[in-house]
Write a protein that holds these residues in place. Structure first.
Motif, mmCIF file in Angstrom:
data_model
loop_
_atom_site.group_PDB
_atom_site.id
_atom_site.type_symbol
_atom_site.label_atom_id
_atom_site.label_comp_id
_atom_site.label_asym_id
_atom_site.label_seq_id
_atom_site.Cartn_x
_atom_site.Cartn_y
_atom_site.Cartn_z
ATOM 1 N N PRO A 78 -1.121 39.270 8.712
ATOM 2 C CA PRO A 78 -1.985 38.856 9.816
ATOM 3 C C PRO A 78 -3.343 38.350 9.324
ATOM 4 C CG PRO A 78 -1.257 41.136 10.083
ATOM 5 C CD PRO A 78 -0.761 40.677 8.762
ATOM 6 N N ILE A 79 -3.819 37.265 9.947
ATOM 7 C CA ILE A 79 -5.136 36.734 9.600
ATOM 8 C C ILE A 79 -6.155 37.478 10.458
ATOM 9 C CG2 ILE A 79 -6.557 34.635 9.528
ATOM 10 C CD1 ILE A 79 -3.878 33.064 9.771
ATOM 11 N N GLU A 80 -5.784 37.664 11.721
ATOM 12 C CA GLU A 80 -6.697 38.227 12.700
ATOM 13 C C GLU A 80 -5.827 38.891 13.757
ATOM 14 O OE1 GLU A 80 -9.534 35.022 13.967
ATOM 15 O OE2 GLU A 80 -9.253 36.115 15.834
ATOM 16 N N GLY A 81 -6.093 40.138 14.102
ATOM 17 C CA GLY A 81 -5.292 40.832 15.110
ATOM 18 C C GLY A 81 -3.815 40.729 14.753
ATOM 19 N N ASN A 82 -3.054 40.185 15.699
ATOM 20 C CA ASN A 82 -1.613 40.082 15.516
ATOM 21 C C ASN A 82 -1.162 38.695 15.101
ATOM 22 O OD1 ASN A 82 0.676 41.734 15.833
ATOM 23 N ND2 ASN A 82 -0.337 42.586 17.649
ATOM 24 N N ASP A 83 -2.122 37.841 14.803
ATOM 25 C CA ASP A 83 -1.818 36.452 14.514
ATOM 26 C C ASP A 83 -1.369 36.281 13.074
ATOM 27 O OD1 ASP A 83 -1.570 34.177 15.834
ATOM 28 O OD2 ASP A 83 -3.708 33.940 16.277
ATOM 29 N N ARG A 84 -0.053 36.137 12.881
ATOM 30 C CA ARG A 84 0.449 36.004 11.513
ATOM 31 C C ARG A 84 0.858 34.559 11.285
ATOM 32 N NH1 ARG A 84 4.986 39.611 10.389
ATOM 33 N NH2 ARG A 84 5.732 39.012 12.437
ATOM 34 N N PRO A 85 0.442 33.972 10.159
ATOM 35 C CA PRO A 85 0.760 32.560 9.930
ATOM 36 C C PRO A 85 2.239 32.340 9.653
ATOM 37 C CG PRO A 85 -0.248 33.507 7.973
ATOM 38 C CD PRO A 85 -0.303 34.578 9.032
ATOM 39 N N LEU A 86 2.762 31.202 10.111
ATOM 40 C CA LEU A 86 4.147 30.848 9.806
ATOM 41 C C LEU A 86 4.206 30.265 8.396
ATOM 42 C CD1 LEU A 86 7.068 30.552 10.968
ATOM 43 C CD2 LEU A 86 6.471 28.169 11.388
ATOM 44 N N LEU A 87 5.180 30.733 7.609
ATOM 45 C CA LEU A 87 5.355 30.225 6.243
ATOM 46 C C LEU A 87 6.690 29.502 6.152
ATOM 47 C CD1 LEU A 87 4.373 33.436 4.156
ATOM 48 C CD2 LEU A 87 2.830 31.776 5.190
ATOM 49 N N LEU A 88 6.654 28.315 5.562
ATOM 50 C CA LEU A 88 7.893 27.592 5.256
ATOM 51 C C LEU A 88 8.076 27.669 3.749
ATOM 52 C CD1 LEU A 88 10.290 25.655 5.834
ATOM 53 C CD2 LEU A 88 8.679 23.755 5.651
ATOM 54 N N ASN A 89 9.145 28.318 3.323
ATOM 55 C CA ASN A 89 9.387 28.543 1.896
ATOM 56 C C ASN A 89 8.127 29.072 1.206
ATOM 57 O OD1 ASN A 89 11.982 27.625 2.363
ATOM 58 N ND2 ASN A 89 11.407 25.507 1.971
ATOM 59 N N GLY A 90 7.470 30.020 1.876
ATOM 60 C CA GLY A 90 6.309 30.701 1.298
ATOM 61 C C GLY A 90 4.984 29.988 1.486
ATOM 62 N N VAL A 91 4.996 28.771 2.047
ATOM 63 C CA VAL A 91 3.750 28.012 2.202
ATOM 64 C C VAL A 91 3.268 28.097 3.656
ATOM 65 C CG1 VAL A 91 2.701 25.699 2.027
ATOM 66 C CG2 VAL A 91 4.439 26.432 0.358
ATOM 67 N N ASN A 92 1.976 28.397 3.821
ATOM 68 C CA ASN A 92 1.393 28.530 5.166
ATOM 69 C C ASN A 92 1.351 27.164 5.865
ATOM 70 O OD1 ASN A 92 -0.316 28.747 7.358
ATOM 71 N ND2 ASN A 92 -1.750 30.134 6.329
#
Ligand code: DC
Length: 232
Positions: A78-92
């Motif tokens: 998570p970056i902030e609160g519950n907001d987790r970045p989507l990763l494609l093959n490990g890349v944000n």
């Protein structure tokens, strides 16, 4: 203890209806994981975009289907609160999936049966242990028809278009309200009429009209429903 039960909460609804805002707030309060399934469809559209698997307004279906095994989608820390970045093959890829090229491709990608099967399987794996708030279009109908709580979020088209217009104007000052409204209306049409996993209210879903409820009231109503379930 009954209160240790980790629920599966499905929040479906129209584009720009405020479902992600509600889903995130609910997940935050409950300490649950929030999953934005729209971001996952956008992730596949991003793969199509960077690999040139499209022309104008059509997708190279066969090429995409052959390469679907190369698409590994996960959510990062998570970056902030519950907001987790989507990763494609490990890349944000959290930022580029929101741009207008991806927004234009995603509805075309979301109708492809092989894409839906892959993402539905992944979503089921992510939610299997409960403690999850998942937002999308088909969560209560297809992904988790047995979800503990289903909320269907709607709002008048003009209200949704106005919200989206204000949001988009920050980056695109020349955009018009009419263009935003037309785009939403066309997305509604595609979302509700596709043959697999169309957007529709599950019979046992509770309807929230976010045009009539403040964010605070929506959260309160949702929490009341959760507490009722946990008290059973
Ligand atoms: O929620 P959003 O606007 O980010 O969704 C992007 C696209 O993905 C939209 O065209 C609808 C589609 N979608 C879907 O078909 N099924 C889901 N569960 C979530 C989104």
């Amino acid at each position: 203890m009954q209160n240790d039960r980790k629920l599966i909460i499905a929040i479906d609804g129209y584009a720009s209806s405020g479902k992600s805002t509600l889903a995130k707030a609910l997940a935050d309060v409950l300490g649950y994981v929030f999953i934005d399934t729209g971001a996952m469809y956008r992730g596949v559209a991003y793969f199509v975009y960077i690999n040139g698997l499209y022309t104008d307004d059509s997708i190279h279906f066969e090429k995409l289907i052959k390469r679907l095994d190369e698409v590994h989608l996960t959510f990062g820390e998570p970056i902030e609160g519950n907001d987790r970045p989507l990763l494609l093959n490990g890349v944000n890829i959290n930022e580029p999936i929101r741009n207008s090229e991806i927004s234009a491709l995603v509805s075309l990608v979301a109708v492809i049966p092989e894409v839906r099967t892959k993402l539905v399987d992944l979503q089921r794996q992510m939610g299997t242990h409960g403690g999850i708030v998942m937002d999308g279009r088909d969560i209560g109908t297809v992904v988790f028809p047995q979800a503990d709580l289903k909320i269907f979020v709607t709002a008048d088209l003009d209200i949704r278009a106005h919200r989206r217009f204000i949001e988009m104007q920050k980056n695109l000052p020349d955009i018009t309200f009419e263009a935003v409204k037309a785009n939403l209306a066309s997305r509604d049409e595609i979302d509700t009429t596709r043959s697999i996993g169309p957007l529709k209210q599950a019979e046992d879903a509770v309807l929230f009209d976010t045009g009539l409820l403040t964010r605070e009231t929506q959260l309160e109503k949702a929490l009341t429903l959760v507490h009722q379930l946990l008290a059973q």
